[in-house]
Design a protein around this motif. Structure first.
Motif, mmCIF file in Angstrom:
data_model
loop_
_atom_site.group_PDB
_atom_site.id
_atom_site.type_symbol
_atom_site.label_atom_id
_atom_site.label_comp_id
_atom_site.label_asym_id
_atom_site.label_seq_id
_atom_site.Cartn_x
_atom_site.Cartn_y
_atom_site.Cartn_z
ATOM 1 N N SER A 131 0.735 -1.342 0.000
ATOM 2 C CA SER A 131 0.155 -0.044 -0.016
ATOM 3 C C SER A 131 0.905 0.636 0.208
ATOM 4 O O SER A 131 0.237 2.878 -0.079
ATOM 5 N N THR A 132 1.977 1.342 -0.050
ATOM 6 C CA THR A 132 3.332 2.782 0.312
ATOM 7 C C THR A 132 3.130 2.422 -1.003
ATOM 8 O O THR A 132 4.490 3.874 -1.372
ATOM 9 N N ARG A 166 3.562 3.452 -4.843
ATOM 10 C CA ARG A 166 2.906 4.101 -5.970
ATOM 11 C C ARG A 166 3.622 4.417 -7.438
ATOM 12 O O ARG A 166 4.766 4.449 -7.714
ATOM 13 N N SER A 200 10.314 14.938 10.333
ATOM 14 C CA SER A 200 10.193 16.052 9.398
ATOM 15 C C SER A 200 10.745 17.501 8.979
ATOM 16 O O SER A 200 10.599 17.643 8.356
#
Lengths: 93, 479
Positions: B239-240, B242, B381
């Protein structure tokens, strides 16, 4: 500073049987690593803003299930102990 | 024709195969005979598959029929022991997976099978990919083919040594904090870590799920691109993963990271590595503009390694909870269920794995969670934001791949902190999720031996194209 009791407690939480003669070395090593990584606390910066990335809500629709039992044999073949179509473990209660 | 394995790349081998200069079977036989001769000393392979010639025969049929022939048809590859190939043993070089056979193909293997690639065998690694030297394997260390008293790097050290000894044309590895790029640098190869999410991890044994990527170790940048194009893409089973849109190319502005370490750490950086960065910057100056990017202007980057050694062990302690002696692999019996867990995990995980599980358990435990794990996510971050600022000034960021050339076997095994510092330049890309490539950039002279060095380029998310472009130009001038 980590104490020997801390190591015992962490090993318990992680379900690890650590040999007695390794505990002191492990305590010192983990202590040294924690000393180094504590560096992050020096950098100022508050909360992480939760930003939704491009990858989100990636659950698939629950459709087209595979045939029941299609992978049972292959998967169970890898279990250390089995009985019929079950993984066998020691008594839980 | 006689095959000179040392001169082959995927591109040239593909031409020879399709022209009929040699068959996939002859090519595979060439590699098998090198493996037979060199592997006993190098220990790159944990297992050489017994059906290699059958696989090659299938590839030859495709080539003869001119049906479904791709660039990788008949190309002999080595695969790291944490990537599942259906029906074969797979064990992440750990005793806890003794006897385990993969019940399905990982997505990357499915894609390579579709192209008709030939899998030679599974390669040695640090147990569960935890290490920078391949000394943490439960099956003995791998040796560096350039100097057998030295490590090949890690954790994909077996994959690197396999290609460097001409025991495979290319290999797959996994990279959580540098495990493809660092061994590639130590063994004189190209090592490529794609953008986080560019390649599916379905069927890769998870270590740090927010960091892990699969990528190639190859002899040329072009070969790395070929394998990347074969394995990339969105996969419903990860699912990670792309798809990234193709981007238009821009003029090259290359940032050279300077003043890059805290003084306390600078002592562990080899002078020859510093000098090599300067020479590499000159080469880059021939075809692009170089810009000085100072660490002192971008302080969060200096915290990458500390951040990594909080986030990664936290994820390790969670991911490795599944190894409990019940569902797969080996079991050490105790007197009751709880003892089964303790004995299996305590006796069958190696020292480094246990160390990281303990560390991860600590940073996630109540009372310390905020000071360590949460704080590390804040810093992460900040690092990601720092990169966004850097990408406004330059298209590529250049650093050495490793702080030293390959070190001696046993040199760092008693000092985990020293071992961790081997990843100081590589972890940043995993923390930020950006793609990074290590390219051979010359040699360091140590004790009369020439040891390979690597230079690392990092690019914005999804901009692998920039890395391949600059990598090819760099490779052309430096070689």
């Amino acid at each position: 500073m980590l104490s020997p009791k801390d190591i015992d407690n962490l090993a318990e939480l992680a379900r690890l049987d650590i040999p007695a003669d390794e505990k002191e070395t492990l305590r010192k090593e983990v202590d040294a690593i924690l000393g180094y990584v504590s560096e992050v606390q020096k950098l100022s910066g508050g909360e992480v803003k939760k930003v939704a990335g491009e990858v989100r809500n990636v659950m698939r629709e629950d459709v087209n299930p595979h045939l029941s039992g299609a992978y049972t044999e292959e998967l169970l073949a890898e279990a250390p102990r089995r009985q019929d179509n079950f993984v066998k473990v020691k008594k839980i209660l | 024709m006689k095959i000179d394995l040392s001169k082959l790349s995927i591109t040239t081998a593909h031409e020879h195969l399709t022209r009929g200069d040699f068959s996939a079977r002859e090519l595979a036989e060439g590699y098998l005979s090198v493996i037979e001769k060199k592997n006993p000393e190098i220990n790159a392979y944990l297992e050489v598959f017994d059906d290699v010639l059958d696989q090659a025969h299938e590839a030859d049929k495709r080539i003869a029929d001119k049906k479904e022939v791709g660039l990788l048809t008949g190309i002999p590859l080595a695969v790291k022991d944490n990537i599942l190939i259906k029906g074969y043993r797979c064990g992440a070089a750990s005793k806890i997976l003794e006897g385990y056979h993969a019940p399905y193909d990982s997505t990357v293997i499915q894609k390579l099978k579709a192209q008709g690639a030939v899998f030679l065998g599974r390669t040695n690694m640090d147990e569960f990919a935890m290490g920078s030297s391949t000394e943490n394997s439960a099956y003995g260390p791998t040796k560096n083919p350039h100097d057998t008293s030295r490590v090949p790097g890690g954790s994909s050290g077996g994959s690197a040594a396999a290609v460097a000894m001409d025991g495979a044309l290319a290999a797959l590895g996994s990279d959580t904090g540098g495990s493809i790029r660092q061994p590639a640098a130590f063994c004189g190869l190209v090592g490529f870590k794609p953008t986080y999410g560019a390649v599916s991890r379905h069927g890769l044994m998870a270590m740090g799920s927010s960091l892990d990527q699969i990528g190639p170790l190859t002899k040329t940048v072009g070969d790395a691109e070929i394998i990347f194009n074969a394995i990339r893409g969105k996969d419903p089973n990860d699912s990670t993963s792309r798809d990234f849109p193709d981007s238009s190319k821009k003029p090259l502005r290359v940032g050279v990271l300077t003043h890059f370490l805290h003084e306390s750490q600078a002592r562990s950086i080899d002078k020859q590595v510093f000098d090599n960065l300067g020479e590499a910057a000159k080469i880059v100056g021939d075809f692009g503009e170089t810009v000085d990017i100072k660490l002192s202007d971008n302080p969060p980057l200096g915290y990458s390694l500390a951040t990594y050694y909080i986030i990664m062990p936290a994820e390790v302690s969670s991911n490795l909870a599944r190894f409990d002696g019940m569902k797969f692999g080996a079991l050490e019996e105790g007197g009751n269920l709880m003892e089964d867990y303790f004995k299996t995990r305590g006796r069958l995980f190696g020292k480094e794995v246990r160390r990281r599980i303990i560390l991860g358990t600590y940073v996630l435990s109540s009372g310390y969670y905020d000071a360590y794990y949460n704080k590390a996510n804040v810093v992460r971050s900040l690092i990601q934001k720092t990169f966004e600022n850097i990408w406004e000034k330059v298209d590529v960021l250049m650093t050495p791949t490793t702080p030293t050339p390959a070190f001696k076997i046993g040199e760092k095994t008693n000092d985990p902190m020293q071992m961790y510092l081997a990843d100081i330049f590589t972890v940043t890309a995993n923390i930020a999720g950006v793609p990074a490539i290590s390219i051979p950039s010359g040699f360091a002279e140590v004790d009369g031996k020439k040891l390979p060095l690597g230079i690392q380029f990092m690019a914005p998310h999804g901009r692998e194209d920039i890395l391949f472009e600059i990598g090819k130009k760099f490779e052309k001038i430096s070689s």
